[in-house]
Scaffold this motif. Structure first.
Motif, PDB file in Angstrom:
ATOM      1  N   ASN B 269     -24.828  16.863  26.393  1.00  0.00           N
ATOM      2  CA  ASN B 269     -23.465  17.372  26.258  1.00  0.00           C
ATOM      3  C   ASN B 269     -22.803  17.593  27.606  1.00  0.00           C
ATOM      4  O   ASN B 269     -21.583  17.718  27.692  1.00  0.00           O
ATOM      5  CB  ASN B 269     -23.468  18.678  25.468  1.00  0.00           C
ATOM      6  CG  ASN B 269     -23.680  18.443  23.991  1.00  0.00           C
ATOM      7  OD1 ASN B 269     -22.770  18.031  23.304  1.00  0.00           O
ATOM      8  ND2 ASN B 269     -24.887  18.668  23.518  1.00  0.00           N
ATOM      9  N   VAL B 270     -23.613  17.675  28.666  1.00  0.00           N
ATOM     10  CA  VAL B 270     -23.066  17.929  29.995  1.00  0.00           C
ATOM     11  C   VAL B 270     -22.757  16.602  30.702  1.00  0.00           C
ATOM     12  O   VAL B 270     -21.837  16.515  31.504  1.00  0.00           O
ATOM     13  CB  VAL B 270     -24.061  18.778  30.824  1.00  0.00           C
ATOM     14  CG1 VAL B 270     -23.620  18.899  32.261  1.00  0.00           C
ATOM     15  CG2 VAL B 270     -24.197  20.160  30.208  1.00  0.00           C
ATOM     16  N   VAL B 271     -23.522  15.560  30.365  1.00  0.00           N
ATOM     17  CA  VAL B 271     -23.401  14.289  31.088  1.00  0.00           C
ATOM     18  C   VAL B 271     -21.997  13.700  30.991  1.00  0.00           C
ATOM     19  O   VAL B 271     -21.429  13.276  32.000  1.00  0.00           O
ATOM     20  CB  VAL B 271     -24.453  13.279  30.574  1.00  0.00           C
ATOM     21  CG1 VAL B 271     -24.035  11.879  30.888  1.00  0.00           C
ATOM     22  CG2 VAL B 271     -25.794  13.575  31.213  1.00  0.00           C
ATOM     23  N   LEU B 272     -21.407  13.703  29.790  1.00  0.00           N
ATOM     24  CA  LEU B 272     -20.112  13.040  29.634  1.00  0.00           C
ATOM     25  C   LEU B 272     -19.019  13.675  30.495  1.00  0.00           C
ATOM     26  O   LEU B 272     -18.355  12.975  31.262  1.00  0.00           O
ATOM     27  CB  LEU B 272     -19.699  13.019  28.162  1.00  0.00           C
ATOM     28  CG  LEU B 272     -20.393  11.951  27.331  1.00  0.00           C
ATOM     29  CD1 LEU B 272     -19.915  12.003  25.892  1.00  0.00           C
ATOM     30  CD2 LEU B 272     -20.129  10.572  27.906  1.00  0.00           C
ATOM     31  N   PRO B 273     -18.832  15.000  30.407  1.00  0.00           N
ATOM     32  CA  PRO B 273     -17.812  15.598  31.282  1.00  0.00           C
ATOM     33  C   PRO B 273     -18.135  15.393  32.757  1.00  0.00           C
ATOM     34  O   PRO B 273     -17.235  15.159  33.568  1.00  0.00           O
ATOM     35  CB  PRO B 273     -17.847  17.086  30.940  1.00  0.00           C
ATOM     36  CG  PRO B 273     -18.650  17.235  29.731  1.00  0.00           C
ATOM     37  CD  PRO B 273     -19.428  15.996  29.511  1.00  0.00           C
ATOM     38  N   LEU B 274     -19.418  15.425  33.098  1.00  0.00           N
ATOM     39  CA  LEU B 274     -19.810  15.270  34.494  1.00  0.00           C
ATOM     40  C   LEU B 274     -19.487  13.854  34.977  1.00  0.00           C
ATOM     41  O   LEU B 274     -18.981  13.667  36.084  1.00  0.00           O
ATOM     42  CB  LEU B 274     -21.309  15.545  34.619  1.00  0.00           C
ATOM     43  CG  LEU B 274     -21.777  16.207  35.894  1.00  0.00           C
ATOM     44  CD1 LEU B 274     -21.059  17.524  36.101  1.00  0.00           C
ATOM     45  CD2 LEU B 274     -23.276  16.435  35.841  1.00  0.00           C
TER      46      LEU B 274
END
Ligand SMILES: Nc1ncnc2c1ncn2[C@@H]1O[C@H](COP(=O)(O)OP(=O)(O)OP(=O)(O)O)[C@@H](O)[C@H]1O
Ligand code: SF4
Ligand SMILES: [Mg+2]
Lengths: 361, 360
Positions: B269-274
């Protein structure tokens, strides 16, 4: 769907799954300690559903999570009292023991199936991960079991569903997935925290019926938490009513509906939504707000809102006491567990029996 | 949606808007087509007929491009619906073209880009002229600007992308740890982050450049120290937001351990915004690298980098031969703009505060 068939079993024959003794959960907040659970005791046996009912903020979720050991003494809260799950003290367990317990011994069903599933994980992964964590099985076996589980909770075409993402399923389907996850490793106890609040009325009934079927089929003990007495009507063998962090009335379900002794229970009963009402209606019959658990009122916590309150209510703290059985007509107390008890100085002993068919059935 | 609503809504006359649209359609398409054709014609005229007219040629070519863009964008919206964003596609196309050309540069048979002795016979300071051997002109050593821009792209893109990748991995890991554990871990990582953010980025870079050899690796590492702190912040904020969702409690309530929660529940869930933030970050770092090279602290001339190419315009060169600065400047601008454009679009899509991915 009623609890009647279970009644034929002798209470003593059924093993106690959960025993909670004088549980206190105090959450430290900037405003001061919140006494979210303040001296709760309860017992749950195999194959039994206990309905835990109370308004928003009465401490039901904190109680559920404290029972699971998800909330335990630490820097942000202190949990005292005893929670015995199959004879073992949950609050005294090591982290590794707890992780082994979660999912295999106790399963939890959450309120909002929308947020209880990880949006970027396929349905199958949700199930296989928990299966493989608790059992030594291959990926392939886990997948077969996942498909079986989805079938068990009544999801059509489970083979296709395991490949899908949560957003591709309807709310009811997602809640079935959450239930399948909770059941994946054959738990003895399922804590269902408002399992239907986020769903619409017809789906609510299906999910509740499903839980009830699974209870009979798998011999589960279920702690069914709801703010709506109507939800537990007909599905719970016993009901405990919670207010301001305490249990204020507990009895066999029939007694609670037929003769509510605590004024708060009476108010909750009057607040059961009828099928004709619009969905998601708020409790309307009780004026006022729940007590502030940082500084609860002295004496009875319900006093500020209680229509029957008298002077002594504001000084003396009522404790849960057995109502004299002879004073009650039609009381069906079998054994100690089903005894009708209330924490009220002036209980309503001559309540008009109320037809109990008002619930969500 | 509409096909569900329309038949049930009484009095809704579906037939009315249709003819109006079909009347407007050919006229609109005609206008779009005309704009596109006129634009392309102006562009061609500028390239072929206005050779040697300098600013006039550039002006006419620019006007042609603008007309062509507006025509193509109108046509695209008619053809593919109002959501069609030509600029976005052009940005993507530009980056793909640039990367492919930069990778394939040695195989393109371009004139000399770096070796001064290899460019002895070439005209010096030749103006850009698309139909000659030096379409973007040459510099004062006779080195070909197109070749230098492409080889410069290698340096710029490699350093910026490496730095962002390092930043994403290191910053993502630290941010997730901080957001998951909070408490002491969060405080320590927070101090580190704030310390790095407290130093003005260019000063930090210059300080690093004075002690480190200006190699591609060292420049990448220097740029990574710029990228990491904001990546930590982004990952931490997203982690905190995601941790409050019930599926994290649900995973824990099924016996998931801390590492599992971080890797399997939080990380995806963190990878996409990052990653979308990384796109924006690439553009910032390309500029930072160019600034460093412009100051003579990055890639050393005659090896090309966009920054040191722009620096060649120092003194009177820019006044007399503006293309020395404009060619690398334009390429730099287009690249930064493209990364920014794509990154912003992706960021809006995956913003953690409104990332309702489940709401399809
Ligand atoms: N993590 C927390 N930090 C601070 N206070 C909390 C926390 N969790 C619960 N509380 C407080 O504890 C009390 C009981 O909350 P709880 O969530 O158990 O209520 P509930 O009966 O489950 O209500 P609902 O029907 O809204 O779910 C509330 O006053 C709430 O504000
Ligand atoms: S103790 Fe008094 S105030 Fe409390 S519920 Fe009973 S009657 Fe009401
Ligand atoms: Mg709750």
């Amino acid at each position: 769907m009623s609890a009647v068939p279970m009644r034929t079993l002798q209470a003593e024959d059924r093993a106690t799954v959960l025993q909670v003794d004088d549980l206190h959960t105090v959450i430290r907040t900037p405003r001061g300690p919140v006494r979210a659970v303040d001296g709760v005791s309860l017992t749950l046996r195999r194959g039994e559903t206990l309905g835990l009912v109370g308004e928003s903020g009465s401490g039901k979720s904190v109680l559920g999570r404290s029972i699971m050991g998800l909330y335990r003494s630490g820097s942000t809260m202190s949990v005292t009292g005893r929670v015995l799950f199959e004879g073992r003290d949950v609050q005294a367990m090591q982290a590794a023991e707890l992780r082994a317990l979660w999912g295999s011994g106790i399963g939890m069903v959450f309120q909002d199936p929308l947020t209880a599933l990880n949006p970027v994980k396929r349905i199958g992964r949700h199930l296989t991960e928990t299966l493989r964590r608790h059992q030594t099985i291959s990926v392939r076996q886990a997948r077969v079991r996942a498909i079986e589980l989805l079938g068990l909770v009544g999801i059509p075409d489970p083979r296709r569903r395991v490949e899908q993402y949560p957003h591709e399923l309807s709310g009811g389907m997602r809640q079935r997935v959450v239930i399948a996850m909770a059941l994946a490793n054959d738990p003895a106890l399922v804590i269902a925290d408002e399992p239907t609040t986020a769903l619409d009325v017809t789906v609510q009934r299906q999910i509740l019926d499903l839980l009830d079927d699974l209870r009979t089929e798998l011999g589960l003990a279920i702690l069914l938490i709801s703010h709506n007495l109507g939800v537990v009507a007909g599905r719970a063998e016993r009901v405990a009513v919670m207010y301001g962090g305490r249990i204020v009335e507990t009895a066999a379900a029939g007694d609670v509906f037929a003769a509510p002794a605590h004024p708060y229970t009476g108010a909750l009963l009057a607040a059961i939504p009828r099928l004709a009402d619009p969905a998601h209606r708020r409790l309307r019959a009780i004026d006022g707000t729940p007590p502030d658990l940082v500084s609860p009122p002295v004496g009875c916590r319900f006093a500020p809102r209680c229509p029957a309150a008298q002077d002594d209510c504001r000084t003396a703290q009522p404790v849960l006491t057995d109502l004299a059985t002879e004073a009650r007509a039609g009381g069906s107390g079998d054994g100690v567990l089903n005894a009708h008890r209330a924490a009220c100085l002036h209980p309503n002993l001559g309540a008009e029996p109320r037809p109990s068919d008002q619930g969500v059935r | 949606m509409t096909d569900l609503v329309t038949p049930t809504r009484p009095g809704a006359d579906v037939a009315v808007p249709a003819p109006a649209a079909s009347v407007r359609r050919p006229a609109g398409t005609l206008l779009a087509g005309t704009l596109l054709l006129v634009g392309l014609a102006l562009l061609a005229a500028a390239v072929v007929a206005l050779r040697g007219h300098g600013w006039l040629q550039a002006g006419v070519a620019l006007a042609g491009l603008i007309l062509a863009h507006s025509g193509a964008s109108r046509w695209g919206r008619r053809r593919f619906g109002p959501g069609f964003d030509l600029t976005l596609w052009l940005c993507g196309a530009w980056l793909v073209l640039l990367v492919v050309a930069a990778v394939a540069a040695p195989m393109l048979g371009l004139p000399e880009h770096e070796d001064l002795t290899g460019a002895l016979g070439e005209p010096i300071l030749a103006r850009p002229d698309l139909v000659t051997n030096h379409p973007l002109g040459t510099n004062n050593f006779g080195l070909d600007l197109l070749a230098r821009v492409l080889y410069g792209a290698r340096a710029s893109l490699v350093t910026a992308l490496t730095a962002v990748l390092i930043g994403m991995v290191v910053g993502g890991a630290l941010g997730i740890l901080a957001g998951y554990f909070r408490g002491v871990v969060d405080v320590v990582i927070g101090i580190l982050t704030n310390a790095l953010l407290a130093v003005p980025p260019l000063i930090l870079l210059i300080a690093l450049a004075t002690v480190l050899e200006p190699t591609l690796r060292n420049i990448s590492l220097g740029l990574a120290t710029l990228a990491t702190p904001s990546m930590i912040r982004m990952a931490r904020a997203t982690t905190i937001a995601v941790s409050q969702r019930e599926f994290v409690t649900a995973a824990r309530s099924m016996g998931a351990s801390g590492p599992h929660v971080m890797l399997r529940e939080l990380l995806p869930n963190v990878v996409l915004p990052l990653a979308s933030y990384g796109m924006v970050m690439v553009s910032v770092l390309i500029v930072a690298e160019a600034s460093l090279s412009f100051l003579g602290l990055g890639i050393q001339a005659p090896a090309p980098s966009w920054g040191n190419m722009i620096a060649e315009g120092e003194g009177t060169v820019f006044r007399d031969h503006p293309h020395i600065v404009l060619v690398p400047g334009t390429v730099l601008f287009l690249t930064v703009f493209s990364f920014n454009c794509l990154g912003e679009r992706a960021r809006r899509r995956f913003d953690p505060r409104r990332s309702q991915l489940e709401e399809a």
